[in-house]
Design a protein around this motif. Structure first.
Motif, mmCIF file in Angstrom:
data_model
loop_
_atom_site.group_PDB
_atom_site.id
_atom_site.type_symbol
_atom_site.label_atom_id
_atom_site.label_comp_id
_atom_site.label_asym_id
_atom_site.label_seq_id
_atom_site.Cartn_x
_atom_site.Cartn_y
_atom_site.Cartn_z
ATOM 1 N N UNK A 45 0.854 -1.204 0.000
ATOM 2 C CA UNK A 45 0.000 0.000 0.000
ATOM 3 C C UNK A 45 0.873 1.230 0.000
ATOM 4 N N UNK A 46 0.559 2.167 -0.863
ATOM 5 C CA UNK A 46 1.371 3.379 -0.898
ATOM 6 C C UNK A 46 0.884 4.357 0.177
ATOM 7 N N UNK A 47 1.482 5.548 0.210
ATOM 8 C CA UNK A 47 1.176 6.442 1.322
ATOM 9 C C UNK A 47 -0.234 7.009 1.282
ATOM 10 N N UNK A 48 -0.977 6.709 0.208
ATOM 11 C CA UNK A 48 -2.382 7.117 0.178
ATOM 12 C C UNK A 48 -3.291 5.926 0.486
ATOM 13 N N UNK A 49 -2.680 4.799 0.875
ATOM 14 C CA UNK A 49 -3.482 3.637 1.231
ATOM 15 C C UNK A 49 -3.912 2.789 0.042
ATOM 16 N N UNK A 50 -3.571 3.223 -1.199
ATOM 17 C CA UNK A 50 -3.951 2.432 -2.377
ATOM 18 C C UNK A 50 -2.930 1.332 -2.601
ATOM 19 N N UNK A 51 -3.402 0.157 -3.040
ATOM 20 C CA UNK A 51 -2.480 -0.951 -3.288
ATOM 21 C C UNK A 51 -1.917 -0.830 -4.695
ATOM 22 N N UNK A 52 -0.582 -0.891 -4.819
ATOM 23 C CA UNK A 52 0.005 -0.764 -6.151
ATOM 24 C C UNK A 52 -0.111 -2.100 -6.893
ATOM 25 N N UNK A 53 -0.250 -1.992 -8.199
ATOM 26 C CA UNK A 53 -0.431 -3.183 -9.034
ATOM 27 C C UNK A 53 0.882 -3.944 -9.168
ATOM 28 N N UNK A 54 0.838 -5.239 -8.880
ATOM 29 C CA UNK A 54 2.014 -6.097 -9.051
ATOM 30 C C UNK A 54 1.529 -7.337 -9.779
ATOM 31 N N UNK A 55 2.382 -7.907 -10.575
ATOM 32 C CA UNK A 55 2.026 -9.109 -11.336
ATOM 33 C C UNK A 55 1.587 -10.210 -10.335
ATOM 34 N N UNK A 56 0.500 -10.973 -10.640
ATOM 35 C CA UNK A 56 -0.151 -11.833 -9.632
ATOM 36 C C UNK A 56 0.777 -12.815 -8.903
ATOM 37 N N UNK A 57 1.709 -13.452 -9.640
ATOM 38 C CA UNK A 57 2.574 -14.428 -8.947
ATOM 39 C C UNK A 57 3.458 -13.724 -7.935
ATOM 40 N N UNK A 58 3.985 -12.561 -8.345
ATOM 41 C CA UNK A 58 4.836 -11.803 -7.414
ATOM 42 C C UNK A 58 4.009 -11.316 -6.217
ATOM 43 N N UNK A 59 2.769 -10.913 -6.495
ATOM 44 C CA UNK A 59 1.899 -10.426 -5.409
ATOM 45 C C UNK A 59 1.721 -11.510 -4.347
ATOM 46 N N UNK A 60 1.573 -12.753 -4.780
ATOM 47 C CA UNK A 60 1.391 -13.852 -3.820
ATOM 48 C C UNK A 60 2.679 -14.085 -3.038
ATOM 49 N N UNK A 61 3.798 -13.995 -3.734
ATOM 50 C CA UNK A 61 5.102 -14.196 -3.096
ATOM 51 C C UNK A 61 5.328 -13.122 -2.016
ATOM 52 N N UNK A 62 4.969 -11.887 -2.371
ATOM 53 C CA UNK A 62 5.139 -10.752 -1.449
ATOM 54 C C UNK A 62 4.261 -10.939 -0.208
ATOM 55 N N UNK A 63 3.018 -11.324 -0.448
ATOM 56 C CA UNK A 63 2.086 -11.502 0.670
ATOM 57 C C UNK A 63 2.544 -12.653 1.571
ATOM 58 N N UNK A 64 3.091 -13.670 0.939
ATOM 59 C CA UNK A 64 3.581 -14.814 1.702
ATOM 60 C C UNK A 64 4.775 -14.405 2.575
ATOM 61 N N UNK A 65 5.663 -13.550 2.042
ATOM 62 C CA UNK A 65 6.784 -13.048 2.853
ATOM 63 C C UNK A 65 6.279 -12.187 4.013
ATOM 64 N N UNK A 66 5.259 -11.377 3.735
ATOM 65 C CA UNK A 66 4.708 -10.536 4.806
ATOM 66 C C UNK A 66 4.113 -11.417 5.903
ATOM 67 N N UNK A 67 3.519 -12.503 5.502
ATOM 68 C CA UNK A 67 2.963 -13.448 6.468
ATOM 69 C C UNK A 67 4.092 -14.102 7.277
ATOM 70 N N UNK A 68 5.203 -14.410 6.604
ATOM 71 C CA UNK A 68 6.374 -14.980 7.302
ATOM 72 C C UNK A 68 6.954 -13.984 8.313
ATOM 73 N N UNK A 69 6.865 -12.687 7.968
ATOM 74 C CA UNK A 69 7.375 -11.661 8.887
ATOM 75 C C UNK A 69 6.592 -11.704 10.194
ATOM 76 N N UNK A 70 5.296 -11.937 10.075
ATOM 77 C CA UNK A 70 4.457 -12.026 11.278
ATOM 78 C C UNK A 70 4.854 -13.262 12.095
#
Ligand code: FAD
Length: 437
Positions: free
Chosen positions: A87-112
């Motif tokens: 999410x950018x500083x206006x709270x909007x989610x930036x567009x990322x290619x779907x496979x990368x988006x899943x990878x990113x979300x999975x890393x964020x989940x690992x951070x938790x």
């Protein structure tokens, strides 16, 4: 007229500092040589040092100010497992290619998962509680956008997310301010300064050298190693890690042009009557919203005060400016708090990036982990941990934040003079979103 919102015991410092106040302590000498020099002693720097120490790699943390000076003892203490990623500083989610988006979300989940494990392993007493988060929808369209993201969050980040319609909203918040919203069960809260102190203690237990009041003034390549100059001496290091996030300065001009430091501000109220304090957020969750200029809030760990934050201004301003604005935002959501006064108000810098993603990387042994984009308690801990594992050659997985691409903007060189105008513009857009649904 500015309402008299300041309590007679008001102090312009973080409420969290009542439990741990950043100190320099006895000043350790800067060692003349070390395997890894870490610049910046926040969560990212300490987490890097802790993991390096676990791999028996000698390192030193060089902090310009007192230990805990930066955002790591100033934040709201809300920890998410991915709901804010990208999410950018206006709270909007930036567009990322779907496979990368899943990878990113999975890393964020690992951070938790990492922060949860670390707090348990190091026995850090920081009021860690997986209490869940409620993200209030500012408009009906925002509610629908949240609904569309639900499946991805639950599949990839095991978020335990579900929607709460407007007529059930009072189960989550004693207010009718939003159009309903999303609950994310896999989110938590902690006391940020006590978490910081816990990391500091863990590093010290493992013999890490931590040098307060040692601003790094120059980093130079010298015969295959790095010469790191501070105001208190020089150290030769095989690797250097830049962990300066929202306080990144002229030491690293190439990184400075890639992160925009935006101020975030918080107030704490005086102690509230017990019944009122309990009623505000009945399930004890952390809250944020989908506004472009968002607010985030929670009750203090002892359950007595409202801790209310947001971008009252996009730059560092005095508490006499930020606190009345935040008090108004708080009273808009909770009219029942209008008469209560503010005991603490403070500010700190977060680092936004041009693709709204955190970044880590390396060139010739010069590493960096930067760009929390407003959500860095778990993320900066994780990036520090990943960076240390990379240096220790213990990483068995390519982190999605470790890429060659770290975008910058041709018109930005590190001087964010435009931020006040950006803030005003997005506050206006928030109003228009409601008026023109
Ligand atoms: C008001 C506020 C509220 C926030 N709320 C939340 C929240 O609720 N949840 C969440 O997840 N995140 C939140 N954040 C973000 C989170 O606090 C940060 O992402 C995180 O603390 C960053 O940690 P860090 O170690 O990267 O940087 P910091 O903790 O900022 O540390 C960077 C350090 O680098 C030092 N430094 C800079 N230059 C030099 C130099 N040349 N030499 C030596 N040292 C140097 C600075 O002195 C500083 O101490 C918030 C931030 C703020 C400011």
């Amino acid at each position: 007229m500015v309402p008299d919102i300041f309590h007679r015991e008001f102090v312009p410092t973080p409420y969290w500092w009542e439990a741990y106040r950043p100190i320099a302590g006895d000043l350790n000498d800067v060692p003349s040589s070390t395997r890894v020099a870490i610049v910046g002693g926040g969560y990212a720097g300490l987490s890097t040092a802790l993991e390096l120490a676990k791999h028996s790699i000698d390192c030193v943390v060089l902090e310009a100010n007192e230990l805990g000076f930066g955002a790591s003892t100033r934040n709201g203490g809300a920890v998410s497992g991915g709901v804010n990623i990208g999410k950018n500083f206006t709270g909007r989610t930036t567009e990322v290619e779907p496979t990368r988006a899943r990878h990113i979300l999975s890393d964020a989940s690992d951070a938790f998962a990492l922060i949860d494990r670390l707090i348990a392993e190091e026995r850090i007493a920081c009021f860690w509680e997986i209490s869940g988060r409620f993200v209030g929808a500012w408009t009906r369209k925002h509610f629908e956008a949240q609904e569309r993201r639900l499946a991805l969050l639950n599949q990839v980040a095991q978020s335990g997310a579900y929607m709460v319609a407007r007529d059930r909203q009072r189960d989550e918040i004693a207010s009718d301010y939003y159009f309903g919203g999303m609950v994310v069960e896999r989110s938590s809260k902690l006391h940020p300064a006590l978490y910081y102190k816990g990391l500091l203690d863990a590093c010290r237990r493992r013999g890490v050298t931590i040098c307060a009041k040692a601003p790094v003034t120059q980093i130079r390549r010298n015969n295959g190693s790095w010469q790191v100059s501070t105001t208190r001496g020089k150290a030769n290091a095989g690797d250097v890690v830049i962990a300066t996030n929202g306080y990144t300065g002229s030491l690293t001009p190439a990184l400075r042009r890639r992160v925009v430091p935006i101020a975030s501000h918080i107030i704490a109220t005086e102690e509230l009557p017990q019944d009122l304090a309990r009623s505000l957020i009945p399930k004890g969750r952390t809250l944020s919203d989908t506004k472009r200029v968002l607010c985030y809030y929670r009750v203090s760990p002892d359950g007595t005060r409202m801790i209310f934050g947001g971008r009252a201004r996009f730059t560092q301003v005095d508490a006499t400016v930020s606190a009345p604005v935040l008090h108004r935002y708080m009273s808009d959501r909770f009219p029942q708090l209008r008469g209560f006064k503010v005991t603490h108000a403070w500010t700190g810098n977060v680092a936004f990036t041009f693709d709204a993603l955190p970044h880590m990387g390396e060139r010739d042994g010069l590493h960096y982990c930067l760009g929390c984009n407003g959500s860095g308690v778990a993320m900066m801990t994780y990036l520090g941990w990943q960076t240390a594992r990379k240096i220790a050659r213990a990483a068995n997985y390519a982190c999605s934040f470790d890429t060659e691409q770290f975008p910058h903007h041709p018109l930005y060189s590190g001087d964010a003079w435009f931020l006040p105008f950006v803030g005003t513009y997005y506050r206006l857009r928030d109003q228009l979103d409601r008026l023109l649904p």
